[in-house]
Design an enzyme around this catalytic site. Structure first.
Site, mmCIF file in Angstrom:
data_model
loop_
_atom_site.group_PDB
_atom_site.id
_atom_site.type_symbol
_atom_site.label_atom_id
_atom_site.label_comp_id
_atom_site.label_asym_id
_atom_site.label_seq_id
_atom_site.Cartn_x
_atom_site.Cartn_y
_atom_site.Cartn_z
ATOM 1 N N ALA A 132 0.841 -1.192 0.000
ATOM 2 C CA ALA A 132 0.000 0.000 0.000
ATOM 3 C C ALA A 132 0.879 1.246 0.000
ATOM 4 O O ALA A 132 1.884 1.299 0.715
ATOM 5 C CB ALA A 132 -0.913 -0.002 1.223
ATOM 6 N N LYS A 133 0.481 2.234 -0.777
ATOM 7 C CA LYS A 133 1.222 3.505 -0.821
ATOM 8 C C LYS A 133 0.593 4.411 0.246
ATOM 9 O O LYS A 133 -0.315 5.205 -0.035
ATOM 10 C CB LYS A 133 1.133 4.119 -2.210
ATOM 11 N N THR A 134 1.072 4.258 1.473
ATOM 12 C CA THR A 134 0.495 4.969 2.604
ATOM 13 C C THR A 134 1.450 6.051 3.107
ATOM 14 O O THR A 134 2.676 5.931 2.987
ATOM 15 C CB THR A 134 0.194 4.014 3.774
#
Length: 296
Positions: free
Chosen positions: A149-151
C-alpha cells in the site's frame, strides 16, 4: 477536495485531522505531459488511481469515489489550473472528529492537488546520473507494515533514509530489505544491467511502481531480458549500468553507489534507450504506448 473545486488557499484541514496524527492516509503521484500534438495527457492515470483504491482496500479504508470519478477529477484539476504539464497528488485520509489510534468512524476525505514540478533528482541527475548511498535504515517487513500500500505512514522510512543520504552529500538513498538484499530508493524503484540482462528486485521487496511496470514493458519490447529477483548491493557495485524509476524521478541513471563507480560512471546504452523510448511514450510519439495516456 471532497468532490468540489477549492482555491489553493482554502484547501484546509483541522489540526485534529486523524491522519495527520497517525499517518493513516493513502496517496498517489501522477504526471501530466504536453504531447507533440499540442494536447496534454496524464500518464497511466487509471493504473495510478487503481493503486490508490487498492492501497485504501489494504487499510480497510472506503474511498467515497470510484475509479472513473477520480480519474476524471484529476483531469479536471489540470484543466482548471490551465496546466500543460504538472504533477498531481491525490490523497485520501481520515478527517477530524474521533481521536485515538484505532478510531475509524471519521469521514474519509479525498483531495487532488496539482502543481508544476521539474525533475525530482535534478536535471543534471537525469542526464549524467546520480550518486547513491546505502541507507542505514532498512525497508520494513510485510508483517510490520503494509508495503504493497502507498500509505503516508510508510514514507517515514523513506524520509529518514532520503534525508540521511542528502545530509551526507549524496543525491538519494538505496534501501535494503530485511534480508539484506536491494529493495528500492526512498521514492523510486531500482534496476541494474549486467552483460545485457536487466535485474530488478521482486515485488516482495519494493512498491509496485507504475513507472517500473512501464519500463519492464519497454525493455521486453526491446528484446532485453528482465529478471525480477533478489540481489545484493555488491552486485550493484559491479553492474554495467543502473537506473531508478518513479513518477517523480521518471527514469534517472545511477552513476555511483557507496563511492563506487558503476560501469563507466555515466548512463549506459540500455539506460539511454529506456529513457529515449519512455520519453517518446510520455509525449505520444510511440503508438505502442498510446493506451498509457489519458488525454484531457
Amino acid at each position: 477536495m471532497d468532490g468540489a473545486m477549492v482555491p489553493y488557499d482554502q484547501a484546509n484541514v483541522h489540526v485534529l485531522t486523524h491522519s495527520l496524527h497517525y499517518g493513516l492516509a493513502v496517496f498517489e503521484g501522477l504526471r501530466c505531459y504536453k504531447g507533440d500534438n499540442g494536447g496534454s495527457a496524464i500518464f497511466r492515470a487509471k493504473e495510478h488511481i487503481r493503486r490508490l483504491l487498492d492501497s485504501a482496500h489494504i487499510l480497510e479504508m472506503t474511498i467515497p469515489f470510484g475509479q472513473e470519478e477520480l480519474v476524471k477529477a484529476c483531469a479536471d484539476v489540470v484543466r482548471v489550473n490551465k496546466f500543460d504539464e504538472c504533477y498531481l497528488r491525490p490523497i485520501a485520509f481520515y478527517g477530524d472528529g474521533e481521536m485515538g489510534v484505532v478510531a475509524r468512524n471519521n469521514k474519509v476525505r479525498v483531495a487532488i492537488a496539482a502543481w508544476p514540478w521539474g525533475a525530482y533528482l535534478g536535471a543534471d541527475g537525469q542526464s549524467q546520473g546520480v550518486r547513491l548511498k546505502t541507507a542505514s535504515f532498512v525497508r520494513f517487513h510485510h508483517n510490520s507494515m503494509m508495503p504493497m500500500a502507498k500509505t503516508s505512514a510508510n514514507y517515514v522510512n523513506s524520509a529518514l533514509a532520503g534525508y540521511e543520504a542528502r545530509k551526507n552529500g549524496y543525491d538519494e538513498a538505496l534501501l535494503l530489505d530485511v534480508n539484506g538484499y536491494v529493495a528500492e530508493g526512498s521514492g523510486e524503484n531500482f534496476f541494474i544491467a549486467r552483460d545485457g540482462v536487466v535485474y530488478t528486485p521482486p515485488l516482495m521487496s519494493c512498491l509496485a511502481g507504475i513507472t517500473r511496470d512501464s519500463v519492464i514493458r519497454i525493455l521486453h519490447d526491446q528484446g532485453v531480458t528482465v529478471k525480477e529477483q533478489p540481489f545484493p548491493r555488491d552486485l550493484v557495485y559491479i553492474a554495467d549500468e543502473a537506473f531508478m524509476t518513479g513518477t517523480a524521478a521518471e527514469v534517472t541513471p545511477v552513476r555511483e553507489l557507496d563511492d563506487r563507480r558503476i560501469g563507466a560512471g555515466k548512463p549506459g546504452p540500455i539506460t539511454r534507450k529506456v529513457i529515449e523510448v519512455f520519453n517518446a511514450a510520455l509525449r505520444g510519439r510511440d503508438p505502442r504506448y498510446r493506451q498509457w495516456l489519458y488525454s484531457l
